[in-house]
Design a protein around this motif. Structure first.
Motif, mmCIF file in Angstrom:
data_model
loop_
_atom_site.group_PDB
_atom_site.id
_atom_site.type_symbol
_atom_site.label_atom_id
_atom_site.label_comp_id
_atom_site.label_asym_id
_atom_site.label_seq_id
_atom_site.Cartn_x
_atom_site.Cartn_y
_atom_site.Cartn_z
ATOM 1 N N LEU A 1 0.795 -1.230 0.000
ATOM 2 C CA LEU A 1 0.000 0.000 0.000
ATOM 3 C C LEU A 1 0.835 1.292 0.000
ATOM 4 O O LEU A 1 0.468 2.250 -0.684
ATOM 5 N N PRO A 2 1.948 1.377 0.749
ATOM 6 C CA PRO A 2 2.763 2.600 0.657
ATOM 7 C C PRO A 2 3.317 2.840 -0.756
ATOM 8 O O PRO A 2 3.378 3.985 -1.209
ATOM 9 N N PHE A 3 3.716 1.775 -1.440
ATOM 10 C CA PHE A 3 4.167 1.918 -2.830
ATOM 11 C C PHE A 3 3.025 2.418 -3.704
ATOM 12 O O PHE A 3 3.214 3.286 -4.569
ATOM 13 N N LEU A 4 1.839 1.880 -3.467
ATOM 14 C CA LEU A 4 0.673 2.307 -4.240
ATOM 15 C C LEU A 4 0.300 3.753 -3.924
ATOM 16 O O LEU A 4 -0.168 4.478 -4.807
ATOM 17 N N ALA A 5 0.538 4.180 -2.699
ATOM 18 C CA ALA A 5 0.273 5.575 -2.322
ATOM 19 C C ALA A 5 1.175 6.524 -3.107
ATOM 20 O O ALA A 5 0.717 7.552 -3.637
ATOM 21 N N VAL A 6 2.454 6.172 -3.194
ATOM 22 C CA VAL A 6 3.409 7.002 -3.946
ATOM 23 C C VAL A 6 3.030 7.037 -5.421
ATOM 24 O O VAL A 6 3.050 8.099 -6.056
ATOM 25 N N ARG A 7 2.656 5.872 -5.965
ATOM 26 C CA ARG A 7 2.262 5.812 -7.379
ATOM 27 C C ARG A 7 1.009 6.638 -7.654
ATOM 28 O O ARG A 7 0.927 7.340 -8.669
#
Length: 269
Positions: free
Chosen positions: A181-187
């Motif tokens: 989820l943190p990676f998806l937040a940045v994306r």
């Protein structure tokens, strides 16, 4: 090729292996059931998007149509990535029959996702007629994507509050999703920022963007930011999801000797 063309070529190389692995997983679990199909769709979009941008770079006479389609696929690729995460969260609620009792939240978010993708695509194909109208459509699409992401976080938090009710392998899947989820937040954040600042989708490398967010311009912005906030984050998410598909025997949760269907309330009414 310019930097964007090189990155597009790298994207093709990165996702061709995942194209085959995601197809294998989606076929095994049922293409039409949709559990892993969104991941396959994402990989197809990334390969096609990279191919269009490389083709646009290789053609001697500038072809803005190829650039538009290539950048459109780059931008709209966030939709199946969000949908992949939603599908995996849905797996946590599945019962032995493969269906959760209450599908309303999942149907709603799938509708948000489809509407966001449709608005984004229309925004790209109307850019030559009305730049401001096209920008508004794309921003509206990414507003829906942002709401979708926030809802995913909410569902994930809910699952953690009920983690004692989550079965063994689904609990591990929940950990994978939480890590992604943190990676998806940045994306998602990069998608929002690039949508706000990008006005044209051509092969021109000269920037007339004077916005304070010009470095997030998808076409002429800082390629290092694009590499980190877009390509690397996506690759990390796809890697996590693909590995989990192969190593987590989710069907074994319902075959455990101590499993009692009535004691699995996450998929109950």
């Amino acid at each position: 090729m310019n930097t964007q063309g090189i990155l597009a070529a790298v994207t093709i190389v990165m996702y061709i292996p995942f194209l085959f692995t995601s197809f294998k997983v989606a076929s095994k679990c049922g293409i039409w059931r949709g559990r892993w199909t969104s991941l396959l769709v994402f990989c197809i979009i990334r390969v096609l998007g990279g191919a269009f941008l490389v083709a646009a770079e290789k053609i001697t006479s500038a072809n803005n149509g190829l650039y538009t389609v290539g950048y459109m696929l780059e931008v709209v690729g966030l939709a199946p990535l969000l949908l992949s995460t939603l599908s995996l969260l849905r797996l946590i609620f599945d019962g032995p029959d493969g269906e959760p009792t209450d599908e309303s939240i999942f149907h709603t978010l799938r509708t948000f996702n489809a509407a966001g993708a449709l608005l984004t695509v229309i925004g790209f194909f109307t850019v030559s007629r009305s730049s401001s109208g096209s920008s508004t459509l794309r921003k509206s699409g990414f507003t829906l994507f942002s709401i979708h992401y926030i809802a995913l976080v909410g569902i994930c938090i809910f699952c953690w509050t009920k983690v004692h009710l989550v079965m063994k392998y689904r609990k591990r899947l929940l950990k994978v999703i939480s890590f992604a989820l943190p990676f998806l937040a940045v994306r998602t954040m990069y998608g929002v920022l690039s949508t706000i600042t990008t006005d044209t989708f051509t092969g021109s490398t000269s920037s007339s963007n004077t916005s304070s967010l010009a470095e997030f311009d998808l076409v002429t912005g800082n390629w290092e930011i694009f590499l980190v906030m877009d390509m690397i984050t996506e690759y990390a998410i796809v890697t996590l999801y693909t590995i989990s598909a192969f190593v987590l025997p989710l069907d074994q949760d319902f075959k455990a000797p101590d499993f009692v269907e009535d004691e699995f309330p996450l998929n109950g009414p």
